[in-house]
Scaffold this motif. Structure first.
Motif, short mmCIF file in Angstrom:
data_model
loop_
_atom_site.label_atom_id
_atom_site.label_comp_id
_atom_site.label_asym_id
_atom_site.label_seq_id
_atom_site.Cartn_x
_atom_site.Cartn_y
_atom_site.Cartn_z
N LEU A 138 37.22 30.06 32.19
CA LEU A 138 36.86 29.86 30.78
C LEU A 138 37.23 31.06 29.92
CD1 LEU A 138 33.48 27.97 31.15
CD2 LEU A 138 35.71 27.06 30.51
N LEU A 139 37.22 32.26 30.50
CA LEU A 139 37.74 33.42 29.77
C LEU A 139 39.20 33.20 29.39
CD1 LEU A 139 36.28 36.50 31.71
CD2 LEU A 139 35.91 35.98 29.30
N VAL A 140 39.99 32.74 30.36
CA VAL A 140 41.41 32.54 30.11
C VAL A 140 41.64 31.41 29.10
CG1 VAL A 140 43.61 31.92 31.18
CG2 VAL A 140 42.03 33.44 32.37
N LEU A 141 40.94 30.29 29.28
CA LEU A 141 41.13 29.17 28.36
C LEU A 141 40.71 29.54 26.94
CD1 LEU A 141 39.95 26.17 30.57
CD2 LEU A 141 42.29 26.95 30.10
N SER A 142 39.61 30.28 26.81
CA SER A 142 39.19 30.72 25.47
C SER A 142 40.22 31.68 24.87
CB SER A 142 37.82 31.39 25.55
OG SER A 142 37.88 32.59 26.30
N LEU A 162 43.45 31.56 25.41
CA LEU A 162 44.57 30.74 24.95
C LEU A 162 44.27 30.11 23.59
CD1 LEU A 162 45.55 28.97 28.30
CD2 LEU A 162 46.87 30.71 27.08
N VAL A 163 43.04 29.60 23.42
CA VAL A 163 42.66 29.02 22.13
C VAL A 163 42.66 30.10 21.05
CG1 VAL A 163 40.80 27.88 20.87
CG2 VAL A 163 41.35 27.16 23.19
N TYR A 164 42.11 31.25 21.36
CA TYR A 164 41.99 32.32 20.36
C TYR A 164 43.35 32.90 20.01
CZ TYR A 164 38.22 34.87 18.05
OH TYR A 164 37.30 35.32 17.14
N LEU A 212 42.06 40.06 24.45
CA LEU A 212 43.32 39.52 24.93
C LEU A 212 43.74 40.18 26.23
CD1 LEU A 212 45.30 39.27 21.56
CD2 LEU A 212 44.39 37.37 22.92
N ALA A 213 43.53 41.50 26.35
CA ALA A 213 43.83 42.18 27.61
C ALA A 213 42.97 41.64 28.75
CB ALA A 213 43.63 43.69 27.45
N VAL A 214 41.69 41.38 28.45
CA VAL A 214 40.79 40.82 29.46
C VAL A 214 41.29 39.47 29.94
CG1 VAL A 214 38.51 39.76 29.69
CG2 VAL A 214 38.72 42.08 28.80
N THR A 215 41.75 38.64 29.02
CA THR A 215 42.24 37.31 29.43
C THR A 215 43.54 37.40 30.23
OG1 THR A 215 43.36 37.05 27.28
CG2 THR A 215 41.13 36.19 27.48
N VAL A 216 44.36 38.41 29.95
CA VAL A 216 45.55 38.63 30.77
C VAL A 216 45.14 38.92 32.21
CG1 VAL A 216 47.51 40.16 31.18
CG2 VAL A 216 47.01 39.39 28.87
N PHE A 217 44.15 39.80 32.39
CA PHE A 217 43.67 40.11 33.74
C PHE A 217 43.10 38.88 34.42
CE2 PHE A 217 42.61 44.50 31.83
CZ PHE A 217 43.93 44.89 31.95
N GLY A 218 42.34 38.08 33.66
CA GLY A 218 41.77 36.87 34.24
C GLY A 218 42.84 35.90 34.71
N ALA A 219 43.89 35.73 33.91
CA ALA A 219 44.96 34.80 34.29
C ALA A 219 45.71 35.30 35.53
CB ALA A 219 45.92 34.61 33.12
N VAL A 220 45.94 36.61 35.60
CA VAL A 220 46.62 37.17 36.78
C VAL A 220 45.75 37.01 38.02
CG1 VAL A 220 47.54 39.28 37.81
CG2 VAL A 220 48.02 38.76 35.42
N LEU A 255 52.04 31.75 33.57
CA LEU A 255 52.55 31.46 32.23
C LEU A 255 51.50 31.79 31.16
CD1 LEU A 255 54.43 28.08 32.82
CD2 LEU A 255 55.44 30.35 32.43
N ALA A 256 50.23 31.50 31.46
CA ALA A 256 49.16 31.84 30.52
C ALA A 256 49.06 33.35 30.36
CB ALA A 256 47.83 31.27 31.01
N ALA A 257 49.20 34.09 31.47
CA ALA A 257 49.15 35.56 31.38
C ALA A 257 50.30 36.07 30.52
CB ALA A 257 49.21 36.16 32.78
#
Length: 532
Positions: free
Chosen positions: A200-204, A206-208, A259-267, A285-287
């Motif tokens: 959900l961190l990553v999906l949020s 992407l929306v943001y 945004l950096a946090v979501t990059v880590f989550g996607a990886v 791809l999301a990362a």
């Protein structure tokens, strides 16, 4: 000033949270309530009550999430087979069946083998330390109030002394601030819950990112259009001939760090999917998408953290990642000592930044000068700090003007609550990472858990120049704290010989067993504890 819609959105959020808890499993509802409240509710909207903290986007999601966790059952368990079976398999194991057809279960707390006994001992130590730090965080304001009874006068500006009323108010604010930590500890500590939280961190993110990219092109206007005001100084969001997005957060730097946090989550999800031999292309791809958004956001600090920490997350194993995160957390805790003794590398960082961007270097130098002055003031009351009412800040002795700029979370914390409050609060963030890194083997440690460790370490590092310790950070810290304190996190899987075999399916119904003899009925049942 916020418009009417800002207050409508703020005070209707509990109704949205009720829908989350009614329609979704608890882990999803918790993550959406905390993350959604942080990302989409307006800042600077709320009202102040006596003693109680400000009712705003920090208090409402945290308080109502805690209430709903207590009063609403988990939908995954209400649904029946799915969640109930998972919970049953996690908490209990069958050990025997007797003639009546009833399956006898025991709590999965057996500690066969010295390795598990040692791990369980470390779990108890971690739990005791974290509980002590939590209590210390709540009682630190009372020591601060007792040592600050005198008023302060700077020309026409008058700052009152602290009373017991102020101590209760500060303690309640700390309690609300730490509610996501408790929620994460209690309800988000399992591997499945951590996977949900990371997803959900990553999906949020992407929306943001859509709002962020819009503001990169059109300037930061979304908050003004929707909530009727701009959150910060517009000049700070003009960078290199373009704009730094902010969307609905308090500053563009907070958005860049998210945004950096979501990059880590996607990886982390990508590595976990590869380890499980599942489809992983979507996560990488999301990362890449969010990393591109981060680059366009024009925040050098968050970009540097994303590149350095992201390389570790891509290349290293699970244990090296947790060790790296623990080292970063330890360095952040001792940073005030290094800074006061002149051993921190801030001068080297300044010279490096100045070599390719003089404007960024000047901004960084301005922060350093302010931190030096604020640290010198904090050292006048090093143990318990100066307390509330802005007593930790620096004012002109003649005009009473506020001459200080408090950017870093660490300098704010140590100035307000002193070393006692600083070590208690940052200890809650760092201790889970340290205990997870000390484990030589963690049976249920996944790349998702290691990624959350790296996310928390990145937030701690970013708290040196910025105040980006937010409710999402505390939710992640609580999840890792609960994972570090759970005995099952270090339990080896049972050997095949120890597993209780399931009865084979029968094509015909078995004949009824004869009733037991009176002597056998009176004999006590004996069960043997099995491994697993």
């Amino acid at each position: 000033m916020p418009n009417s819609f800002a207050y409508i959105a703020l005070f209707c959020w509990p109704l949205v949270m009720v829908c989350f808890f009614a329609l979704l499993p608890r882990a999803h509802a918790i993550a959406l309530s905390i993350i959604g409240g942080y990302l989409f509710l307006p800042v600077r909207a709320g009202f102040d009550l006596p003693i109680l903290p400000v009712v705003d986007k920090t208090l409402i999601p945290a308080m109502f999430t805690g209430i709903l966790c207590l009063v609403m059952p988990d939908r995954a368990l209400r649904a029946g087979s799915g969640g109930a079976a998972v919970l049953q398999a996690t908490r209990q194991r069958p050990i025997a069946e007797h003639g009546t057809g009833q399956r006898v279960t025991i709590q999965n707390r057996d500690a066969q083998g010295g390795q598990f006994a040692e791990a369980a001992g470390r779990d108890r130590v971690a739990r005791a330390i974290l509980l002590s730090l939590f209590v210390l965080t709540l009682i630190a304001p009372f020591f601060t109030a007792l040592t600050n009874p005198e008023p302060l006068v700077f020309g026409p500006r008058f700052l009152p002394g602290l009373r017991l009323y102020d101590a209760f108010s500060m303690a309640l604010a700390e309690g609300i601030y730490l509610l996501p930590f408790l929620i994460g500890w209690r309800y988000m500590a399992g591997p499945r819950e951590q996977h949900v939280l990371t997803m959900l961190l990553v999906l949020s993110g992407l929306v943001y990112s859509l709002g962020a990219l819009f503001e990169v092109r059109m300037s930061p206007q979304l908050n003004t259009w929707i909530y009727g005001f701009f959150q910060h100084q517009f000049s700070q969001h003009m960078r290199e001939g373009g704009f730094r997005p902010i969307v609905f957060l308090g500053h563009g730097l907070a958005l860049s760090m998210y945004l950096a946090v979501t990059v880590f989550g996607a990886v982390a999800l990508w590595r976990q999917a590869r380890a499980e031999r599942k489809g992983s292309a979507n996560w990488i791809l999301a990362a890449a998408w969010m990393f591109m958004t981060l680059v366009l956001s024009k925040s050098l600090g968050a970009l540097a953290i994303a590149i350095g920490f992201g390389a570790v997350l891509i290349a290293a194993g699970k244990r090296p990642i947790t060790v790296f995160a623990a080292v970063i957390a330890t360095l952040v805790i001792i940073y005030p000592v290094l800074r006061g003794s002149g051993l921190s590398p801030v001068q080297y960082v300044y010279e490096t930044v100045n070599s390719f961007n003089a404007e960024r270097a000047a901004s960084f130098k301005y922060r350093l000068d302010n931190e030096d002055e604020l640290l010198a003031r904090a050292n006048l009351k090093p143990l318990f700090g100066w307390g509330s009412w802005g007593r930790n800040r620096i004012f002109d002795p003649v005009t009473g003007d506020d001459d200080s700029v408090t950017d870093g979370d660490w300098i704010i914390t140590i100035g307000v609550t002193g070393w006692l409050g600083y070590l208690a609060r940052y200890g809650l963030l760092a201790v889970p990472l340290i205990f997870l890194a000390r484990r030589r083997k963690a049976g249920q440690l996944t790349f998702v858990t290691a990624g959350l460790c790296l996310i928390l370490a990145a937030n701690l590092l970013d708290a040196i120049p910025n105040a980006t310790i937010v409710p999402v950070t505390w939710l992640i810290a609580g999840s890792l704290a609960g994972f570090a304190c759970r005995e099952y996190a270090a339990r080896p899987s049972p050997s095949p010989a120890a597993r209780v075999p399931e009865p084979a399916p029968q094509s015909e119904p078995a004949p009824p067993e004869p009733p037991p003899s009176p002597a056998a009925a009176r004999a006590p049942l004996r069960f043997t504890r099995t491994r697993g």
